[in-house]
Design an enzyme around this catalytic site. Structure first.
Site, PDB file in Angstrom:
ATOM      1  N   HIS A   1       0.821  -1.208   0.000  1.00 55.23           N
ATOM      2  CA  HIS A   1       0.000   0.000   0.000  1.00 55.23           C
ATOM      3  C   HIS A   1       0.857   1.260   0.000  1.00 55.23           C
ATOM      4  O   HIS A   1       0.436   2.307  -0.472  1.00 55.23           O
ATOM      5  CB  HIS A   1      -0.986  -0.017   1.175  1.00 55.23           C
TER       6      HIS A   1
ATOM      7  N   ARG B   1     -10.539   3.773  -1.388  1.00 51.63           N
ATOM      8  CA  ARG B   1     -10.017   3.007  -0.242  1.00 51.63           C
ATOM      9  C   ARG B   1     -10.341   3.782   1.037  1.00 51.63           C
ATOM     10  O   ARG B   1      -9.506   4.501   1.584  1.00 51.63           O
ATOM     11  CB  ARG B   1      -8.504   2.814  -0.379  1.00 51.63           C
TER      12      ARG B   1
ATOM     13  N   ARG C   1     -15.240   1.418  -1.169  1.00 48.11           N
ATOM     14  CA  ARG C   1     -14.910   0.155  -0.525  1.00 48.11           C
ATOM     15  C   ARG C   1     -15.005   0.360   0.978  1.00 48.11           C
ATOM     16  O   ARG C   1     -14.416   1.295   1.512  1.00 48.11           O
ATOM     17  CB  ARG C   1     -13.500  -0.288  -0.894  1.00 48.11           C
TER      18      ARG C   1
ATOM     19  N   GLU D   1     -10.684 -11.306  -4.219  1.00 46.81           N
ATOM     20  CA  GLU D   1      -9.246 -11.190  -3.954  1.00 46.81           C
ATOM     21  C   GLU D   1      -8.729 -12.340  -3.101  1.00 46.81           C
ATOM     22  O   GLU D   1      -7.576 -12.361  -2.707  1.00 46.81           O
ATOM     23  CB  GLU D   1      -8.908  -9.830  -3.341  1.00 46.81           C
TER      24      GLU D   1
ATOM     25  N   ASN E   1      -4.075  -7.414  -6.505  1.00 49.46           N
ATOM     26  CA  ASN E   1      -2.939  -7.311  -5.579  1.00 49.46           C
ATOM     27  C   ASN E   1      -3.016  -8.423  -4.536  1.00 49.46           C
ATOM     28  O   ASN E   1      -2.034  -9.116  -4.256  1.00 49.46           O
ATOM     29  CB  ASN E   1      -2.941  -5.960  -4.859  1.00 49.46           C
ATOM     30  N   ASP E   2      -4.189  -8.557  -3.947  1.00 50.22           N
ATOM     31  CA  ASP E   2      -4.340  -9.600  -2.933  1.00 50.22           C
ATOM     32  C   ASP E   2      -4.557 -10.973  -3.557  1.00 50.22           C
ATOM     33  O   ASP E   2      -4.097 -11.979  -3.017  1.00 50.22           O
ATOM     34  CB  ASP E   2      -5.506  -9.260  -1.993  1.00 50.22           C
TER      35      ASP E   2
ATOM     36  N   ARG F   1       2.788  -9.544   0.054  1.00 49.07           N
ATOM     37  CA  ARG F   1       2.994  -8.449  -0.905  1.00 49.07           C
ATOM     38  C   ARG F   1       3.808  -7.294  -0.350  1.00 49.07           C
ATOM     39  O   ARG F   1       4.210  -6.401  -1.088  1.00 49.07           O
ATOM     40  CB  ARG F   1       1.656  -7.946  -1.462  1.00 49.07           C
TER      41      ARG F   1
ATOM     42  N   CYS G   1      -9.533  -3.754 -10.076  1.00 47.54           N
ATOM     43  CA  CYS G   1      -9.096  -2.507  -9.422  1.00 47.54           C
ATOM     44  C   CYS G   1      -7.714  -2.673  -8.798  1.00 47.54           C
ATOM     45  O   CYS G   1      -7.219  -1.763  -8.137  1.00 47.54           O
ATOM     46  CB  CYS G   1     -10.113  -2.042  -8.389  1.00 47.54           C
TER      47      CYS G   1
HETATM   48  C1  PEP Z   1      -6.290  -5.436  -4.373  1.00 46.72           C
HETATM   49  O1  PEP Z   1      -6.085  -6.229  -3.462  1.00 46.72           O
HETATM   50  O2  PEP Z   1      -5.991  -5.669  -5.562  1.00 46.72           O
HETATM   51  C2  PEP Z   1      -6.924  -4.134  -4.102  1.00 46.72           C
HETATM   52  C3  PEP Z   1      -7.305  -3.346  -5.067  1.00 46.72           C
HETATM   53  O3  PEP Z   1      -7.071  -3.758  -2.811  1.00 46.72           O
HETATM   54  P1  PEP Z   1      -5.842  -3.298  -1.898  1.00 46.72           P
HETATM   55  O4  PEP Z   1      -4.652  -3.080  -2.793  1.00 46.72           O
HETATM   56  O5  PEP Z   1      -6.248  -2.058  -1.216  1.00 46.72           O
HETATM   57  O6  PEP Z   1      -5.663  -4.450  -0.971  1.00 46.72           O
HETATM   58 MG    MG Z   2      -7.011  -5.957  -1.554  1.00 49.40          MG
END
Ligand code: PEP
Ligand code: MG
Length: 575
Positions: free
Chosen positions: A195, A302, A338, A436, A459-460, A470, A507
């Site tokens: 993040h 977010r 979200r 995710e 991402n997750d 990550r 996203c």
């Molecule tokens: C993700 O996990 O891809 C996502 C968009 O949420 P975050 O990066 O805030 O976990």
């Molecule tokens: Mg996420």
């Protein structure tokens, strides 16, 4: 001496400026001697700071909400009170000032170190772990000292062109540094989808992470070139390198200006398939950037960033105002809020807990379901704001039907509470889920039946599919969006959602990376949400893509097992 450091570029672009070294933690206090005639004043300053923290803890105790976490929270506050009142900390720090004439910050951190050393010797594992509480209390005292006369903030010599160099930065730190207008961020630790990196991208400034020893080898005021695209930092460059980079920097700026011409061009592929490009934001004022880049809406707000860098929680009215302002500013375009994804690497002091494996712990919807009072407040705020624009609710980290059902039930309760008070809201506000967690991707049917839309959090999804933390740069090289298992899951989610006619977006960071744009288009994706600064670059790629050519190649990539072949095919697709 000039030298180059290699890291991982997480935000493109070139920055040139002077290094400003961030202190690694709030606990790194400066040491200076206090004149003899000011010793009493310095001790009083320390005592005042203790009094401020005592009051803070009392206020927190008074405002603690009901719920399952109440007992735990109270015990935690009591412990902090005890630490604060322990003579080993308070009296010993005052004695230290009196005897050695040091400043209050130094005295308290010295006593903390002494206490921590004693904790180390304790056999009992539980008591040993209370070290974190001692640190948290001292952090509070230091913070209170900052607000008391006597403290002189460290000067930032070159305010206009500073480049922040830190060992590590949390997402909350980056948000805080936002107001200082740094030119670039450099960190020893970090990875591209942490993040921290995401926030740096949203600030639209170059950033290189995983530099390992940058914070040690770069000196305050060193002259730096940061090249986010080439993953390098040049320390004290020679004049030829410098003039070459100045030229490249102005070329990049020119290119950016040219891209702006695409702002009002309708986004569709060469064969006429419409594509929606939405933006990700962290705070309401990010909407300006969203509008500058002509986004079709906000695909991911977010909202948990409203909770960071503060000691209290935003109440319903404050949250309502934040959501309302975004809804109004977006003038009828969709805004996807979200619900807060706290826990993991985004923690709120005294609310979220420090877990051994935070990414697998009480995070996102799990945390909300454990703290229904906090969740109810947010849901009411979002619902009230839905009167002022086109809002959608997006639930993070869902993994099972029971979580969906509990969430929908809590949304119904929040709606009913508003009806009871005769407060109007959008009765049909769409509720979607983030896909995710692999479990959700594998049993997508359950989600398709119960939710109005889906958003893939790559991402997750990648983190959990490949078991790669990550935020850990030691395994960042294994974090691979092109892993056959990841591609297979993404392809399957898009295909199933399209078949069921449930809108689906991505996203995660993959949506803003143009090396994946055609691949995702070819797999049937028509909604992307990304950091605002990247939107027009992705738009240019969409405008230059011809789906009849792209689709077969994209499906071939998903069927390919060998990673070199995948890279080769991707290159072909992007040519
Ligand atoms: C993700 O996990 O891809 C996502 C968009 O949420 P975050 O990066 O805030 O976990
Ligand atoms: Mg996420």
């Amino acid at each position: 001496m000039s030298f180059i450091l290699h890291g991982v570029g997480v935000s493109d672009g070139i920055a040139i400026g002077h290094a400003h070294l961030a202190k690694p933690t709030a606990l790194e206090a400066a040491h200076h001697l206090v004149p003899k005639n000011q010793i009493d004043r310095e001790i009083a300053r320390l005592n005042d700071a203790f009094a401020v923290v005592r009051k803070e803890l009392e206020t927190l105790q008074a405002s603690a909400m009901d719920g399952p976490a109440l007992a735990e929270f109270s015990a935690f506050l009591e412990l902090h009170h005890m630490i604060l009142d322990d003579p080993m900390l308070s009296e010993a720090a005052s004695n230290c000032i009196a005897q050695t004439h040091c400043n209050a910050e130094w005295a308290i951190t010295q006593q903390m170190d002494a206490l921590l050393e004693q904790f180390e010797k304790i056999d009992d594992a539980y008591l040993r772990e209370r070290k974190t509480d001692v640190i948290q209390v001292v952090e509070r005292v230091l913070k209170a000292l900052l607000g008391h006369p006597g403290y002189i903030p460290p000067p930032v010599k070159y305010a206009g062109d500073s480049i922040l160099v830190a060992h590590d930065l949390s997402p909350a730190d980056v948000m805080q540094y936002k107001q200082h207008h740094f030119n670039a961020f450099l960190t020893d630790l970090g990875s591209p989808t942490s993040h921290t990196a995401i926030v740096a991208r949203s600030l639209n400034i170059p950033s290189v992470v995983a530099l390992h020893h940058a914070h040690q080898v770069i000196l305050e005021n060193d002259y730096l070139i940061v090249d986010g695209s080439q993953n390098i930092v040049i320390v004290n460059p020679g004049k030829y390198v410098l003039s070459e980079y100045r030229l490249r920097k102005s070329q990049l700026e020119l290119e950016k200006r040219k891209l702006k011409r695409l702002k009002s061009v309708v986004t569709m592929t060469l064969d006429g398939t419409p594509v929606e490009l939405h933006a990700n934001i962290e705070l309401p004022h990010d909407v300006e950037q969203v509008k500058e880049n002509g986004a079709d809406g906000i695909g991911l707000f977010r909202s948990e960033f409203l909770f960071l860098n503060r000691d209290n929680l935003p109440d319903e009215d404050e949250q309502f105002e934040a959501y309302r302002s975004v809804a109004v500013n977006m003038r009828g375009l969709p805004v996807t809020i979200r619900t807060f994804d706290l826990g993991g690497d985004k923690n709120v002091k005294n609310i979220t807990r420090v877990a051994a494996n935070p990414a697998l712990g009480l995070r996102a919807i799990r945390f909300c379901l454990a703290e229904p009072g906090l969740f109810h407040t947010q849901l009411r705020a979002i619902l009230r704001a839905s009167n002022f624009g086109k809002l959608r609710i997006l639930i993070p980290m869902l993994s099972s039907v029971s979580e969906i059902e509990q969430t929908l039930h809590l949304i119904d309760e929040a709606k009913q509470s508003l009806r009871d008070e005769q407060i109007t809201f959008d009765e049909d506000i769409p509720v979607g889920g983030m896909i995710e967690i692999p479990a959700a991707a594998l049993r997508l049917d359950m989600f398709l039946r119960k939710l109005d839309f889906l958003s893939i959090g790559t991402n997750d999804l990648i983190q959990y599919t490949l078991a790669i933390d990550r935020v850990d740069d030691a395994v960042a090289h294994l974090y691979n969006p092109l892993h056959p298992a990841v591609l297979w899951l993404i392809a399957r989610i898009i295909q199933s959602a399209n078949r069921a006619r449930v809108p689906v977006a991505i996203c995660g960071e993959m949506a803003g990376d143009i090396q994946f744009t055609r691949l995702l288009l070819g797999l049937g994706l028509q909604q992307f949400s990304m950091y605002p600064a990247q939107l027009l670059t992705v738009k240019r790629q969409v405008l230059n893509s011809y789906l009849p050519d792209v689709i077969p190649l994209a499906h071939r990539i998903v069927k390919t097992e060998n990673s070199e072949k995948i890279s080769g095919l991707l290159m072909k697709l992007n040519n």
